[in-house]
Design a protein around this motif. Structure first.
Motif, mmCIF file in Angstrom:
data_model
loop_
_atom_site.group_PDB
_atom_site.id
_atom_site.type_symbol
_atom_site.label_atom_id
_atom_site.label_comp_id
_atom_site.label_asym_id
_atom_site.label_seq_id
_atom_site.Cartn_x
_atom_site.Cartn_y
_atom_site.Cartn_z
ATOM 1 N N GLN A 165 24.422 50.330 11.753
ATOM 2 C CA GLN A 165 23.704 50.101 13.002
ATOM 3 C C GLN A 165 22.914 51.327 13.441
ATOM 4 O OE1 GLN A 165 27.174 48.994 15.386
ATOM 5 N NE2 GLN A 165 26.378 46.914 15.509
ATOM 6 N N VAL A 166 22.070 51.093 14.441
ATOM 7 C CA VAL A 166 21.339 52.187 15.067
ATOM 8 C C VAL A 166 21.598 52.113 16.575
ATOM 9 C CG1 VAL A 166 19.185 50.870 15.216
ATOM 10 C CG2 VAL A 166 19.101 53.341 15.301
ATOM 11 N N ASN A 167 21.866 53.277 17.165
ATOM 12 C CA ASN A 167 22.091 53.360 18.603
ATOM 13 C C ASN A 167 20.848 54.015 19.200
ATOM 14 O OD1 ASN A 167 22.951 53.695 21.204
ATOM 15 N ND2 ASN A 167 24.867 54.722 20.680
ATOM 16 N N ILE A 168 20.149 53.272 20.062
ATOM 17 C CA ILE A 168 18.912 53.771 20.649
ATOM 18 C C ILE A 168 19.051 53.775 22.167
ATOM 19 C CG2 ILE A 168 16.424 53.419 20.897
ATOM 20 C CD1 ILE A 168 16.474 51.969 18.214
ATOM 21 N N LYS A 169 18.713 54.916 22.755
ATOM 22 C CA LYS A 169 18.715 55.042 24.217
ATOM 23 C C LYS A 169 17.262 55.018 24.676
ATOM 24 C CE LYS A 169 21.242 57.391 27.385
ATOM 25 N NZ LYS A 169 22.337 58.199 27.527
ATOM 26 N N LEU A 170 16.963 54.086 25.602
ATOM 27 C CA LEU A 170 15.620 53.946 26.137
ATOM 28 C C LEU A 170 15.578 54.359 27.595
ATOM 29 C CD1 LEU A 170 14.509 50.429 24.791
ATOM 30 C CD2 LEU A 170 14.113 52.679 23.787
ATOM 31 N N GLN A 171 14.384 54.785 28.033
ATOM 32 C CA GLN A 171 14.149 55.089 29.442
ATOM 33 C C GLN A 171 12.909 54.332 29.879
ATOM 34 O OE1 GLN A 171 12.680 59.009 30.517
ATOM 35 N NE2 GLN A 171 13.937 58.966 32.357
ATOM 36 N N GLY A 172 13.017 53.710 31.049
ATOM 37 C CA GLY A 172 11.877 52.973 31.583
ATOM 38 C C GLY A 172 12.267 52.233 32.843
ATOM 39 N N ASP A 173 11.437 51.288 33.207
ATOM 40 C CA ASP A 173 11.698 50.449 34.367
ATOM 41 C C ASP A 173 12.947 49.607 34.096
ATOM 42 O OD1 ASP A 173 11.289 47.739 35.895
ATOM 43 O OD2 ASP A 173 10.016 49.219 36.914
ATOM 44 N N LYS A 174 13.851 49.568 35.052
ATOM 45 C CA LYS A 174 15.125 48.864 34.883
ATOM 46 C C LYS A 174 14.919 47.403 34.492
ATOM 47 C CE LYS A 174 19.474 47.970 37.265
ATOM 48 N NZ LYS A 174 20.274 48.202 38.467
ATOM 49 N N LYS A 175 14.017 46.739 35.171
ATOM 50 C CA LYS A 175 13.758 45.319 34.920
ATOM 51 C C LYS A 175 13.245 45.106 33.487
ATOM 52 C CE LYS A 175 11.878 42.197 38.037
ATOM 53 N NZ LYS A 175 10.784 41.716 38.888
ATOM 54 N N VAL A 176 12.366 45.982 33.031
ATOM 55 C CA VAL A 176 11.805 45.876 31.677
ATOM 56 C C VAL A 176 12.902 46.071 30.634
ATOM 57 C CG1 VAL A 176 10.236 46.971 30.018
ATOM 58 C CG2 VAL A 176 9.478 46.552 32.362
ATOM 59 N N LEU A 177 13.773 47.060 30.836
ATOM 60 C CA LEU A 177 14.853 47.298 29.864
ATOM 61 C C LEU A 177 15.821 46.120 29.814
ATOM 62 C CD1 LEU A 177 15.624 51.095 30.346
ATOM 63 C CD2 LEU A 177 14.113 49.995 28.699
ATOM 64 N N GLU A 178 16.072 45.505 30.952
ATOM 65 C CA GLU A 178 16.937 44.323 30.967
ATOM 66 C C GLU A 178 16.266 43.149 30.258
ATOM 67 O OE1 GLU A 178 17.792 44.054 35.147
ATOM 68 O OE2 GLU A 178 19.392 45.556 34.999
ATOM 69 N N GLU A 179 14.944 43.025 30.403
ATOM 70 C CA GLU A 179 14.204 41.962 29.704
ATOM 71 C C GLU A 179 14.220 42.184 28.196
ATOM 72 O OE1 GLU A 179 10.331 42.000 31.534
ATOM 73 O OE2 GLU A 179 11.082 41.033 33.369
ATOM 74 N N ILE A 180 14.142 43.440 27.748
ATOM 75 C CA ILE A 180 14.227 43.743 26.317
ATOM 76 C C ILE A 180 15.592 43.330 25.782
ATOM 77 C CG2 ILE A 180 14.380 45.647 24.633
ATOM 78 C CD1 ILE A 180 12.115 47.024 26.210
ATOM 79 N N ALA A 181 16.642 43.666 26.526
ATOM 80 C CA ALA A 181 18.001 43.288 26.096
ATOM 81 C C ALA A 181 18.129 41.769 25.991
ATOM 82 C CB ALA A 181 19.035 43.848 27.085
ATOM 83 N N LEU A 182 17.574 41.052 26.957
ATOM 84 C CA LEU A 182 17.618 39.596 26.961
ATOM 85 C C LEU A 182 16.813 39.024 25.785
ATOM 86 C CD1 LEU A 182 18.770 37.226 28.545
ATOM 87 C CD2 LEU A 182 16.679 37.211 29.899
ATOM 88 N N SER A 183 15.660 39.597 25.496
ATOM 89 C CA SER A 183 14.831 39.140 24.360
ATOM 90 C C SER A 183 15.565 39.296 23.043
ATOM 91 C CB SER A 183 13.515 39.922 24.313
ATOM 92 O OG SER A 183 12.724 39.642 25.427
ATOM 93 N N ILE A 184 16.226 40.437 22.877
ATOM 94 C CA ILE A 184 17.007 40.681 21.636
ATOM 95 C C ILE A 184 18.130 39.644 21.526
ATOM 96 C CG2 ILE A 184 18.637 42.299 20.560
ATOM 97 C CD1 ILE A 184 15.820 43.221 20.170
ATOM 98 N N GLU A 185 18.834 39.445 22.632
ATOM 99 C CA GLU A 185 19.947 38.495 22.642
ATOM 100 C C GLU A 185 19.466 37.085 22.320
ATOM 101 O OE1 GLU A 185 23.095 36.821 25.877
ATOM 102 O OE2 GLU A 185 22.688 38.983 25.906
ATOM 103 N N ASN A 186 18.371 36.666 22.943
ATOM 104 C CA ASN A 186 17.847 35.309 22.728
ATOM 105 C C ASN A 186 17.358 35.101 21.310
ATOM 106 O OD1 ASN A 186 18.405 34.565 25.354
ATOM 107 N ND2 ASN A 186 16.336 34.989 26.097
ATOM 108 N N LYS A 187 16.723 36.104 20.719
ATOM 109 C CA LYS A 187 16.158 35.959 19.380
ATOM 110 C C LYS A 187 17.241 35.927 18.300
ATOM 111 C CE LYS A 187 12.649 37.690 16.262
ATOM 112 N NZ LYS A 187 11.837 36.521 16.015
ATOM 113 N N PHE A 188 18.329 36.662 18.491
ATOM 114 C CA PHE A 188 19.316 36.822 17.430
ATOM 115 C C PHE A 188 20.662 36.150 17.700
ATOM 116 C CE2 PHE A 188 16.289 40.268 16.798
ATOM 117 C CZ PHE A 188 16.007 40.112 15.445
ATOM 118 N N HIS A 189 20.702 35.332 18.735
ATOM 119 C CA HIS A 189 21.984 34.630 19.000
ATOM 120 C C HIS A 189 21.793 33.156 19.109
ATOM 121 C CE1 HIS A 189 23.400 38.661 19.829
ATOM 122 N NE2 HIS A 189 24.613 38.201 19.692
#
Length: 189
Positions: A165-189
């Protein structure tokens, strides 16, 4: 709410007294205070005020007059931080006395002006854009994840690779980072 990510300095002279203000990220408060005490040994006062968000998202604030008459320096400095809606920052103001007493009203005005001047010079950052989030991803998700990072204009703070695995720490707008997490979850689950 806003914050800063770099130290800013401004100098002000009023009736032969010199006021040097430093706007500092709060995580550097202790080390910068020690540095200023060493750097400005002959200064008459090193006044400070800070505001930061604790782990429960509560604003913690404090200030000191450092020998100036009560509420003539630390409190006005803190009021500038409050008025500009700044958190996770501190302002230090080093004063070299010029021989002319300013009086309580003059001190309040001088410290307020010095603090306001250093804040006006700073590049203020919306605190929501400073949010960080860790992502632990399998390698098969990495290309899609990097695509999301590019299109959403977020910053990679840290990247660590392990065998699987790769562990990546991102910085940005809270809402955008939560949307990225949701996109990853939706695409791969």
């Amino acid at each position: 709410m806003f914050t800063v990510d770099e130290i800013v300095t401004e100098k002000l002279e009023i009736k032969k007294s010199t006021f040097i203000s430093y706007l500092v990220p709060y995580d550097q408060f202790d080390s910068y205070h020690a540095y200023l005490k060493k750097e400005h040994k002959k200064a008459n006062h090193i006044v400070w005020a800070y505001r930061f968000l604790n782990d429960y998202n509560q604003i913690i604030e404090n200030q000191t007059d450092d020998g100036e008459p009560k509420n003539t320096s630390g409190k006005p400095t803190l009021n500038v931080l409050k008025g500009k809606n700044l958190v996770n920052v501190a302002i230090f103001t080093v004063r070299y006395f010029g021989g002319i007493k300013l009086g309580t009203g003059g001190l309040v005005k001088a410290y307020t002006e010095s603090a306001a001047k250093v804040v006006s010079k700073a590049r203020l950052i919306d605190i929501d854009k400073c949010y960080t989030k860790d992502f632990l991803l399998d390698y098969n998700k990495l290309n899609f994840f990097e695509y999301l990072i590019r299109i959403n204009n977020v910053k990679i703070i840290d990247k660590k690779f392990t065998t699987n695995q790769v562990n990546i720490k991102l910085q940005g707008d809270k809402k955008v980072l939560e949307e990225i997490a949701l996109s990853i979850e939706n695409k791969f689950h």
